[in-house]
Design an enzyme around this catalytic site. Structure first.
Site, short mmCIF file in Angstrom:
data_model
loop_
_atom_site.label_atom_id
_atom_site.label_comp_id
_atom_site.label_asym_id
_atom_site.label_seq_id
_atom_site.Cartn_x
_atom_site.Cartn_y
_atom_site.Cartn_z
CB CYS A 80 5.93 8.44 -3.98
SG CYS A 80 6.52 6.81 -3.72
CG HIS A 136 2.29 8.11 -5.98
ND1 HIS A 136 3.20 7.60 -7.06
CD2 HIS A 136 2.54 7.16 -4.79
CE1 HIS A 136 4.11 6.70 -6.41
NE2 HIS A 136 3.54 6.27 -5.03
CG ASN A 178 4.95 2.81 -5.97
OD1 ASN A 178 5.35 3.91 -6.48
ND2 ASN A 178 4.24 3.03 -4.73
C1 LIG Z 1 0.26 -3.26 0.61
C2 LIG Z 1 -1.29 -3.30 0.68
C3 LIG Z 1 -1.59 -3.73 -0.81
C4 LIG Z 1 -1.80 -4.64 1.60
O1 LIG Z 1 -3.26 -4.57 1.44
P1 LIG Z 1 -3.90 -4.77 3.25
O2 LIG Z 1 -5.49 -4.63 2.51
O3 LIG Z 1 -3.39 -3.44 3.87
O4 LIG Z 1 -3.19 -5.97 3.63
P2 LIG Z 1 -3.00 -6.41 4.80
O5 LIG Z 1 -1.50 -6.28 5.33
O6 LIG Z 1 -3.98 -5.89 6.02
O7 LIG Z 1 -3.12 -7.99 5.04
C5 LIG Z 1 -4.65 -8.25 4.79
C6 LIG Z 1 -4.36 -10.08 4.84
O8 LIG Z 1 -3.77 -10.30 3.46
C7 LIG Z 1 -2.86 -10.98 4.08
N1 LIG Z 1 -1.42 -10.62 2.80
C8 LIG Z 1 -0.64 -9.66 2.89
N2 LIG Z 1 0.06 -9.58 1.98
C9 LIG Z 1 -0.52 -10.70 1.22
C10 LIG Z 1 0.01 -10.98 -0.14
N3 LIG Z 1 1.11 -10.49 -0.82
N4 LIG Z 1 -0.58 -11.87 -0.84
C11 LIG Z 1 -1.73 -12.57 -0.18
N5 LIG Z 1 -2.00 -12.25 1.01
C12 LIG Z 1 -1.38 -11.27 1.72
C13 LIG Z 1 -2.45 -10.78 5.29
O9 LIG Z 1 -1.47 -11.86 6.06
C14 LIG Z 1 -3.66 -10.63 5.79
O10 LIG Z 1 -4.31 -12.03 6.04
P3 LIG Z 1 -5.29 -12.12 7.29
O11 LIG Z 1 -6.52 -11.16 7.05
O12 LIG Z 1 -5.72 -13.56 7.09
O13 LIG Z 1 -4.43 -11.62 8.47
C15 LIG Z 1 -1.88 -2.01 1.24
O14 LIG Z 1 -1.68 -1.96 2.56
C16 LIG Z 1 -1.26 -0.84 0.44
O15 LIG Z 1 -1.53 -0.64 -0.59
N6 LIG Z 1 -0.61 0.12 1.46
C17 LIG Z 1 -0.21 1.28 0.68
C18 LIG Z 1 0.76 1.02 -0.12
C19 LIG Z 1 1.51 2.27 -0.74
O16 LIG Z 1 0.48 2.80 -1.51
N7 LIG Z 1 2.67 2.48 -0.58
C20 LIG Z 1 3.67 3.31 -1.31
C21 LIG Z 1 3.12 4.66 -0.95
S1 LIG Z 1 4.18 5.65 -1.60
#
Ligand SMILES: CC(C)(COP(=O)(O)OP(=O)(O)OC[C@H]1O[C@@H](n2cnc3c(N)ncnc32)[C@H](O)[C@@H]1OP(=O)(O)O)[C@@H](O)C(=O)NCCC(=O)NCCS
Length: 355
Positions: free
Chosen positions: A122, A280, A311
């Site tokens: 990215c 990004h 993304n």
């Molecule tokens: C992927 C992302 C949106 C997930 O959000 P998050 O807040 O970190 O989510 P978590 O993994 O901590 O999960 C939080 C809760 O949501 C749930 N969850 C995870 N994915 C889920 C989904 N797709 N839908 C619904 N619930 C979901 C989890 O089970 C967890 O539940 P719990 O609290 O009961 O255990 C976030 O981590 C993110 O954006 N990361 C960076 C991504 C990125 O930019 N990547 C590319 C970089 S180039």
């Protein structure tokens, strides 16, 4: 004493044209909910994403690049045969060799321009832009076409709750040309390979191909299919991009704001001097956090293309740039901070004048 004469490049470089291509198919969150347990509300609130585009069979990496580049070349007001180099940043072109850049250079009608692909996730657009600036100032090319293009839908595991909703497809391109004034600031870039495992392909190609004749040491190239991940139907999963969402999120929020600030410092400006911020397009919450940490004033226009484009990795910054200019939210001559970050982990930030 050197016998080589000093190169005669341009004093500086600037982006002189931009173009974008988004696939025809718009994919709303409802389609993502067919394969993961989630909700439209969760996806919107955690990522900002409402829709993304997925490419069809005709919208190949080359085809999307050619569309975006044609617009960028027209916007720049030059002819394709004036382009001296074509740099394509992508992680989703499936032919290992040759580089897709050579096909694009040929089909656009460049005059046998130098052409090559780079892999910088990215941050790929910023890496390409930095190479382009160097080529122009050093005198190897007068105009350089920099393309960021991805078909991430090919590499998305639609049953993976952590990534299924994030990725999209598209191409963005800019033409970089000579300038009498500095319109591309110093690039602040780097890599943190100790975190390479936080965004990666689930299975390397040589392990996925069970009948591969490759003999890589330590891999399962001899065909141990039992180690490959299976989908809900028991079929071997196609390799996909996986990530440790929280680890990447934390890194982006805490470390990338510092890099963005360093790019402002390197360009000799403060947030008050900025007109536009184009980070990004990974996640709108990351964008919001960076805006806050950098204390960007209210007059700075912030790209939020992630909402309708998802993304698109290397394509995300030029696509967002093109949209801001097309909608009139930003204008030619505006000063913009661009920062890309992702798989590697790698990053690149710089201040540019918009075309
Ligand atoms: C992927 C992302 C949106 C997930 O959000 P998050 O807040 O970190 O989510 P978590 O993994 O901590 O999960 C939080 C809760 O949501 C749930 N969850 C995870 N994915 C889920 C989904 N797709 N839908 C619904 N619930 C979901 C989890 O089970 C967890 O539940 P719990 O609290 O009961 O255990 C976030 O981590 C993110 O954006 N990361 C960076 C991504 C990125 O930019 N990547 C590319 C970089 S180039």
């Amino acid at each position: 004493m050197s016998k080589i004469k000093a190169p005669k490049g341009a004093p500086f470089a600037r982006i002189i044209g931009v173009g974008g291509y988004r696939p025809v198919r718009v994919v709303p969150n409802e389609v993502i909910l067919e394969t993961i347990d989630s909700s439209d509300e969760w996806i919107r609130s955690r990522s900002g994403i409402e829709t993304r585009h997925w490419a069809n069979d005709e919208e190949t990496v080359a085809a999307m690049s050619i569309e975006a580049s044609g617009k960028a070349i027209a916007d720049a007001g030059i002819n394709a045969d004036q382009i001296g180099a074509v740099v394509v940043s992508t992680v989703s072109h499936f032919s290992q060799t040759p580089a897709v850049a050579t096909e694009i250079a040929d089909k656009l009608g460049t005059n046998k321009a130098a052409a090559f692909d780079i892999s910088a996730g990215c941050a790929g657009f910023g890496y390409g832009l930095t190479l382009a600036k160097g080529m122009i100032v050093e005198g190897s090319a007068e105009y350089v076409l920099v393309i960021g293009v991805e078909r991430l839908s090919d590499l998305t595991d639609l049953e993976d709750r952590a990534t299924a909703f994030l990725f999209g497809d598209g191409a963005g391109a800019v033409v970089v040309g000579p300038s009498e004034e500095p319109h591309i600031g110093p690039t602040v870039w780097g890599s943190e390979g100790d975190k390479a495992g936080t965004i990666k392909q689930t299975v390397p190609w040589n392990e996925f191909l069970p009948h591969s004749r490759l003999r890589s040491s330590g891999g399962t190239a001899t065909g141990d299919v039992s180690k490959l991940p299976l989908d809900s139907k028991g079929e071997i999963k196609f390799p996909a991009i996986t990530q440790e969402g929280q680890a990447v999120f934390r890194w982006a929020v805490f470390e990338m704001a510092k890099v963005a600030q360093q790019a402002l410092d390197a360009a000799g400006i403060t947030p008050d001097d900025l007109d536009v911020f184009i980070p990004h397009q990974a996640n709108e919450r990351i964008i919001d956090s960076m805006v806050k940490t950098l204390k960007l004033p209210a007059h700075v226009t912030v790209a939020r293309d992630v909402r309708t484009t998802g993304n698109t990795s290397a394509a995300s910054i030029p696509l967002a740039m093109e949209r801001l200019l097309a909608t009139g939210e930003a204008k030619s001559g505006d000063t913009a901070l661009v920062i890309g970050f992702g798989a590697g982990l790698v990053y690149a930030a710089t201040v540019v004048t918009l075309p």
